[in-house]
Each structure stands twice: as C-alpha cells, then as structure tokens.
Design an enzyme around this catalytic site. Sequence first.
Site, short mmCIF file in Angstrom:
data_model
loop_
_atom_site.label_atom_id
_atom_site.label_comp_id
_atom_site.label_asym_id
_atom_site.label_seq_id
_atom_site.Cartn_x
_atom_site.Cartn_y
_atom_site.Cartn_z
N ASP A 5 32.51 4.94 64.71
CA ASP A 5 32.07 3.55 64.79
C ASP A 5 31.36 3.36 66.12
O ASP A 5 31.99 3.18 67.15
CB ASP A 5 33.24 2.58 64.67
CG ASP A 5 32.79 1.14 64.48
OD1 ASP A 5 31.71 0.78 65.01
OD2 ASP A 5 33.49 0.36 63.81
N ALA A 50 34.40 0.23 50.66
CA ALA A 50 33.48 -0.66 51.36
C ALA A 50 32.37 -1.11 50.42
O ALA A 50 32.52 -2.11 49.70
CB ALA A 50 32.92 0.05 52.59
N ARG A 51 31.26 -0.39 50.39
CA ARG A 51 30.14 -0.68 49.50
C ARG A 51 29.59 0.62 48.94
O ARG A 51 29.47 1.62 49.65
CB ARG A 51 29.02 -1.44 50.24
CG ARG A 51 29.35 -2.91 50.52
CD ARG A 51 29.44 -3.72 49.23
NE ARG A 51 29.66 -5.14 49.47
CZ ARG A 51 30.83 -5.73 49.57
NH1 ARG A 51 31.92 -4.99 49.49
NH2 ARG A 51 30.92 -7.04 49.76
N ASP A 58 36.42 2.52 44.79
CA ASP A 58 36.58 1.14 44.32
C ASP A 58 35.22 0.47 44.20
O ASP A 58 35.13 -0.65 43.71
CB ASP A 58 37.47 0.35 45.30
CG ASP A 58 37.81 -1.04 44.80
OD1 ASP A 58 38.12 -1.18 43.59
OD2 ASP A 58 37.74 -2.00 45.59
N GLU A 100 26.87 -1.46 40.04
CA GLU A 100 28.12 -1.97 39.45
C GLU A 100 27.82 -2.92 38.30
O GLU A 100 27.05 -3.86 38.46
CB GLU A 100 28.95 -2.69 40.53
CG GLU A 100 29.38 -1.74 41.65
CD GLU A 100 30.27 -2.40 42.69
OE1 GLU A 100 30.47 -3.64 42.62
OE2 GLU A 100 30.78 -1.70 43.57
N HIS A 119 35.91 -2.25 41.59
CA HIS A 119 35.69 -3.13 42.75
C HIS A 119 36.71 -4.28 42.70
O HIS A 119 36.36 -5.45 42.87
CB HIS A 119 34.26 -3.69 42.76
CG HIS A 119 33.82 -4.13 44.12
ND1 HIS A 119 32.50 -4.17 44.50
CD2 HIS A 119 34.53 -4.56 45.21
CE1 HIS A 119 32.40 -4.60 45.75
NE2 HIS A 119 33.62 -4.84 46.20
N ALA A 129 41.65 -4.53 45.73
CA ALA A 129 42.27 -5.49 46.65
C ALA A 129 42.42 -6.86 46.04
O ALA A 129 42.83 -7.81 46.73
CB ALA A 129 41.44 -5.58 47.93
#
Length: 352
Positions: free
Chosen positions: A184, A244-245, A269, A274, A293, A296
Amino acid sequence: MTGERFTAGVSRDFLDAHGRNVWGDIRLGELDAAGVDWHYLPRDTGELLAADVDGLDAVLFAGPAVTERTFAGAARPPALFARFGVGYDTVDLDACTRHGSLVTITPDGARRPVATAALTLLLAVLHNLAAKDRLVREARWAEKEQWMGLGLTGRRVGLLGLGNTARDLVGLLRPFEVDVVAYDPYCPPETAEELGVRLADADTVMAEADAVIVMCALTEETHHLVDARRLSLMMRTAVLLNVARGPIVDEAALVEALRLRRIRAAGLDVFETEPPAPGHPLLTLDNVTLSPHALAWTDEMSAGNGGSAVRAVLDVAAGRVPRFVVNRAVLDEPRLVDRLGSRAAARTEAPV
C-alpha cells in the site's frame, strides 16, 4: 434553501419487485426522526439522470452510477450523493465537484463486515469448503482424501491494500499467529508498524504470501494490478482472494493460473463483469470458491452502511461537512458553500 424542508431521495435498488427493502434496517427511520422529507426514487435505474434527482437536497444510493448526465439540465442538483458502500468507481467525481455536489462513502459501516467476509472466504478456500460441499451433495464421499486443506495458523498473509478494512482484518487474523505483509504505497509506515505489518512492493507480496487478499480500491493505478506476470510470482501452494473489485484482477490470467494449477486456489466475491456470463470458465473450475458480490451482505452491514450514509445526509441538512467526503475539492465550490451556509443558518432559527 433557508427555511425549506430538507428533501432526500433513496435509490430504488434497495427494493424488491414488491416494494420491500431487501436490505432490512438501513436506518432510514433516523431521517424521519430528524424531520427529513425522503422518498424512494421512482425509477430503478443503473444510472441516475437529472430527472431522477433534480430539486433534491441529497440522494442516498447503492448501485446506480452518477455521471455527467446526472446533472445535464438540472436546475438544482443535490448537494450530496451519499453512497451506501465504500466503492465509488461508478461515480464521476469530477462532474460532482463541478456541479457543487458532495460525494460520501461509508467506510465505518463496511469495515468490520467486509473484514469478516474476507476471513470467512480465506478459511473456506484454505479448507476447500466448496469442494467438500459438492462431495456430499454428489455422493462422492469417498473422494474426501483428495481435498486436504491448509491450516491458517503460522502462514503468511499478503494484503494488496492496507486501508481501514484491511487493518480490521489484521486484527481478526491475530489469533492465527500469521505473518502479514502488505502493499500500500499510501499507508504511513508508522501505521503499518503499529499493526505489526511489514510493507513491501506488490511483487514481493505476491511472491512471499501463502494467501494474497485483494483489498484495495479500484483506480486506474490498480486496474489489473494482479496480472499474468504477478500471478506467475505466486507459490504453487498459494491462494488468491478478491473482496474488493473485480477488475483489479486480470480474470483471464487468473483462470489460466487456476486451470494449470499454477496456484492452489482462489476465492472471489467480485468479478470483472457482474454477473459473470453463463459458461464462464470460473464457473467450471473446482479450485475456486465464488460468491455473488454479497459475502459481506449481513444485517451488520445494512445497519452500518445505512447509518453512516444517513449521518452524511443529516450533516448536510444541518449545514455541516460530512465525515467521509471523497471529492474534497468540492468544499471550495461557491454553490456548495452557499447551500451549507443556508442550512447552518436555518438550523439556528428552527429544527430541520
């Protein structure tokens, strides 16, 4: 705007075909308690247009895109677009800034649910949960010896992104005594040190980790951050997860790595497109665990994201700058300054 009742619209994608909010309690009652006049937008649309939002003070939304067309011809666009979630890759921040509209996200609401989802997916992939589920359903019990899992304790976990959600995951991982290495470039070294995380470049994370978890935002910089070259750096026993994406991972390269067993397994996920098309190779592989997706998607996330987005709406209604503004340049836009000032003045005269 002074003295006027504050009005908000809520995107219709929260509702099912019968008009029921499938997300449950997203704290809209707090708008009622504060005297905010709100309603669901009349159209379920993938892109908000000026006709949908013109004249509203705020919009709380989940799925629809916010683009230049959202403002085209609008006499009075919203002062706030409060995104229910942390991603804003479908929001044209420049257009929002030019038209004096704040954009907020809900990292405080999504942080723990997404971190928990990442841990859930990690354990499921390491333990071959999806494959073992199929063995039982397909009466292939005798094949279970082929699916020995990997224990998490003592492994090295690599994180691509060390933002708030990833930092929460680091805490959840502590009982497993794992070594955590992260990429990061925007994380202060002292923050990583406090977490007990070693910062490294992306190649090092990919090469050294037993499990790599994608947790960064999708930007031009991170598009296909995990490409064929970086996948080739992973150990054959390693696993890759993406919570994430989808476009952060080159999906075609991942399919090839999984098909040839260049890596052990993956857990996704999110996807580049999508939903994935019927017959997509990912749907046929036995070493990938998939979720639509929605891993969560819990009551905890509904209340957390909803409460955070509602707080942003109430802040603007009171003339305050919300906490999680992603287009900070808009704070200097005269139209926004005037609108917030009008609300603050109205607040001193009467309740919103």
